[in-house]
Design a protein around this motif. Structure first.
Motif, mmCIF file in Angstrom:
data_model
loop_
_atom_site.group_PDB
_atom_site.id
_atom_site.type_symbol
_atom_site.label_atom_id
_atom_site.label_comp_id
_atom_site.label_asym_id
_atom_site.label_seq_id
_atom_site.Cartn_x
_atom_site.Cartn_y
_atom_site.Cartn_z
ATOM 1 N N LYS A 133 0.840 -1.186 0.000
ATOM 2 C CA LYS A 133 0.000 0.000 0.000
ATOM 3 C C LYS A 133 0.880 1.242 0.000
ATOM 4 O O LYS A 133 1.964 1.243 0.588
ATOM 5 C CB LYS A 133 -0.920 0.041 1.225
ATOM 6 C CG LYS A 133 -2.028 -1.003 1.220
ATOM 7 C CD LYS A 133 -2.928 -0.847 2.446
ATOM 8 C CE LYS A 133 -4.072 -1.847 2.428
ATOM 9 N NZ LYS A 133 -4.953 -1.684 3.621
ATOM 10 N N VAL A 134 0.410 2.294 -0.644
ATOM 11 C CA VAL A 134 1.053 3.595 -0.612
ATOM 12 C C VAL A 134 0.000 4.598 -0.148
ATOM 13 O O VAL A 134 -1.044 4.731 -0.797
ATOM 14 C CB VAL A 134 1.615 3.998 -1.987
ATOM 15 C CG1 VAL A 134 2.229 5.391 -1.915
ATOM 16 C CG2 VAL A 134 2.653 2.984 -2.458
ATOM 17 N N PHE A 135 0.260 5.254 0.989
ATOM 18 C CA PHE A 135 -0.744 6.136 1.598
ATOM 19 C C PHE A 135 -2.069 5.393 1.766
ATOM 20 O O PHE A 135 -3.147 5.919 1.449
ATOM 21 C CB PHE A 135 -0.931 7.411 0.766
ATOM 22 C CG PHE A 135 0.249 8.345 0.813
ATOM 23 C CD1 PHE A 135 0.736 8.836 2.018
ATOM 24 C CD2 PHE A 135 0.887 8.718 -0.359
ATOM 25 C CE1 PHE A 135 1.832 9.701 2.052
ATOM 26 C CE2 PHE A 135 1.983 9.582 -0.335
ATOM 27 C CZ PHE A 135 2.451 10.071 0.889
ATOM 28 N N ARG A 186 8.697 -0.513 -13.805
ATOM 29 C CA ARG A 186 7.252 -0.602 -13.620
ATOM 30 C C ARG A 186 6.855 -0.305 -12.183
ATOM 31 O O ARG A 186 5.872 0.404 -11.918
ATOM 32 C CB ARG A 186 6.778 -2.013 -13.995
ATOM 33 C CG ARG A 186 6.902 -2.356 -15.471
ATOM 34 C CD ARG A 186 6.547 -3.810 -15.700
ATOM 35 N NE ARG A 186 6.687 -4.194 -17.102
ATOM 36 C CZ ARG A 186 6.634 -5.454 -17.522
ATOM 37 N NH1 ARG A 186 6.443 -6.438 -16.652
ATOM 38 N NH2 ARG A 186 6.768 -5.725 -18.810
ATOM 39 N N LEU A 187 7.635 -0.841 -11.245
ATOM 40 C CA LEU A 187 7.356 -0.636 -9.827
ATOM 41 C C LEU A 187 7.491 0.835 -9.447
ATOM 42 O O LEU A 187 6.650 1.399 -8.730
ATOM 43 C CB LEU A 187 8.318 -1.497 -9.007
ATOM 44 C CG LEU A 187 8.124 -1.555 -7.496
ATOM 45 C CD1 LEU A 187 6.724 -2.034 -7.154
ATOM 46 C CD2 LEU A 187 9.177 -2.477 -6.884
ATOM 47 N N ARG A 188 8.538 1.474 -9.931
ATOM 48 C CA ARG A 188 8.752 2.891 -9.639
ATOM 49 C C ARG A 188 7.559 3.734 -10.093
ATOM 50 O O ARG A 188 7.095 4.618 -9.364
ATOM 51 C CB ARG A 188 10.018 3.373 -10.345
ATOM 52 C CG ARG A 188 11.308 3.023 -9.630
ATOM 53 C CD ARG A 188 12.489 3.381 -10.483
ATOM 54 N NE ARG A 188 13.717 3.437 -9.712
ATOM 55 C CZ ARG A 188 14.926 3.469 -10.239
ATOM 56 N NH1 ARG A 188 15.068 3.448 -11.554
ATOM 57 N NH2 ARG A 188 15.995 3.535 -9.466
ATOM 58 N N ARG A 189 7.076 3.493 -11.281
ATOM 59 C CA ARG A 189 5.985 4.309 -11.820
ATOM 60 C C ARG A 189 4.691 4.097 -11.040
ATOM 61 O O ARG A 189 3.911 5.048 -10.841
ATOM 62 C CB ARG A 189 5.797 4.024 -13.306
ATOM 63 C CG ARG A 189 6.995 4.475 -14.136
ATOM 64 C CD ARG A 189 6.710 4.522 -15.619
ATOM 65 N NE ARG A 189 7.890 4.984 -16.346
ATOM 66 C CZ ARG A 189 8.260 6.257 -16.453
ATOM 67 N NH1 ARG A 189 7.520 7.211 -15.883
ATOM 68 N NH2 ARG A 189 9.337 6.599 -17.124
ATOM 69 N N ALA A 202 5.299 6.014 -7.744
ATOM 70 C CA ALA A 202 5.369 7.456 -7.997
ATOM 71 C C ALA A 202 4.013 8.056 -8.321
ATOM 72 O O ALA A 202 3.759 9.234 -8.038
ATOM 73 C CB ALA A 202 6.350 7.743 -9.134
ATOM 74 N N GLY A 203 3.112 7.262 -8.883
ATOM 75 C CA GLY A 203 1.789 7.759 -9.213
ATOM 76 C C GLY A 203 0.981 8.179 -7.993
ATOM 77 O O GLY A 203 0.013 8.935 -8.115
ATOM 78 N N LEU A 204 1.384 7.693 -6.806
ATOM 79 C CA LEU A 204 0.663 8.027 -5.575
ATOM 80 C C LEU A 204 1.480 8.907 -4.632
ATOM 81 O O LEU A 204 1.006 9.257 -3.554
ATOM 82 C CB LEU A 204 0.272 6.739 -4.844
ATOM 83 C CG LEU A 204 -0.743 5.836 -5.563
ATOM 84 C CD1 LEU A 204 -0.893 4.516 -4.822
ATOM 85 C CD2 LEU A 204 -2.088 6.534 -5.678
ATOM 86 N N THR A 205 2.696 9.277 -5.031
ATOM 87 C CA THR A 205 3.564 10.039 -4.124
ATOM 88 C C THR A 205 4.033 11.361 -4.721
ATOM 89 O O THR A 205 4.954 11.983 -4.182
ATOM 90 C CB THR A 205 4.813 9.204 -3.755
ATOM 91 O OG1 THR A 205 5.552 8.926 -4.958
ATOM 92 C CG2 THR A 205 4.437 7.914 -3.058
#
Length: 234
Positions: free
Chosen positions: A137-139, A191-194, A197-200
């Protein structure tokens, strides 16, 4: 490390069902060679093997400073045998017959403990990696990951602050079996970075250390603006 084909099959199937890549060795010498060749997260060790004993395997591993977590799984259930193995460097001791659920839980616990994590959840800034339920999870928003992408972030989180070469990721994902070219790791990382990054707002927390590998960092770990920029997706 198990010489009974039936038990070995049960162990391998139990590990595979929970997402582990497992190798089976049916004698002590083969087991020692495998642990020498690959960087395993944990070893499940029977004590009664056809050549050298499991206890001998354990003592040889520890004598050469191999700190791979070892869980003894044995029909020998005396207190003396347990104390002997734990004193020699075993991280846990389970007696047969065993529960598959308990064995998997103990494998997770040993990996967490030896990696410096008391909980099955690892938090790196806004990133939450749940080792047991195998999600990220991110945020507080779960991000969709493939099994291989999850394996990448899992290893980065467990080894947070350490530079991991691409070979380490291949070993973690494929377990030494039919490994592709190391360049595939760059694809998974990208792929993981993007997705992160889409949520941060552009930060992904995975830094490339050129010529050495990748490292997971949070803002507490960085020292200057250049470090922050290195964590952004370009």
């Amino acid at each position: 490390m198990e010489d009974d084909p039936g038990v070995a099959h049960r162990l391998e199937a139990a590990c595979a069902a929970d997402g582990f890549s497992a190798h089976v060795a049916d004698d002590g010498i083969a087991a020692l060679e495998m642990v020498k060749a690959y960087d395993y997260d944990a070893v499940v060790l029977d004590l009664i093997l056809p050549d050298v004993s499991g206890f001998e395997v354990l003592t040889r591993l520890r004598s050469v400073k191999n700190n791979t977590p070892v869980i003894v799984l044995s029909g020998l259930n005396s207190t003396e045998e347990k104390v002997k193995c734990l004193t020699a460097g075993a991280d846990d001791y389970i007696t047969k017959p065993f529960s598959r659920v308990e064995l998997i839980a103990r494998i997770y616990a040993v990996i967490r403990r030896t990696s410096g994590h008391s909980s099955s959840v690892i938090n790196v800034g806004p990133i939450e990696v749940n080792l047991k339920q195998r999600y990220v999870k991110v945020f507080d928003i779960e991000i969709p990951l493939t099994k291989k992408e999850y394996a990448i972030i899992e290893l980065l989180a467990i080894k947070r602050g350490s530079i991991l070469p691409k070979e380490a990721f291949l070993n973690h994902i494929y377990g030494g079996m039919d490994e592709p070219d190391v360049k595939i790791v760059d694809v998974f990382i990208c792929r993981l970075r993007r997705k992160i990054a889409g949520l941060t707002g552009g930060l992904n927390f995975i830094e490339t250390i050129w010529g050495r590998g990748y490292i997971l960092k949070y803002l507490d770990d960085v020292q200057n603006e250049n470090d922050v920029n290195s964590l952004k997706v370009g």
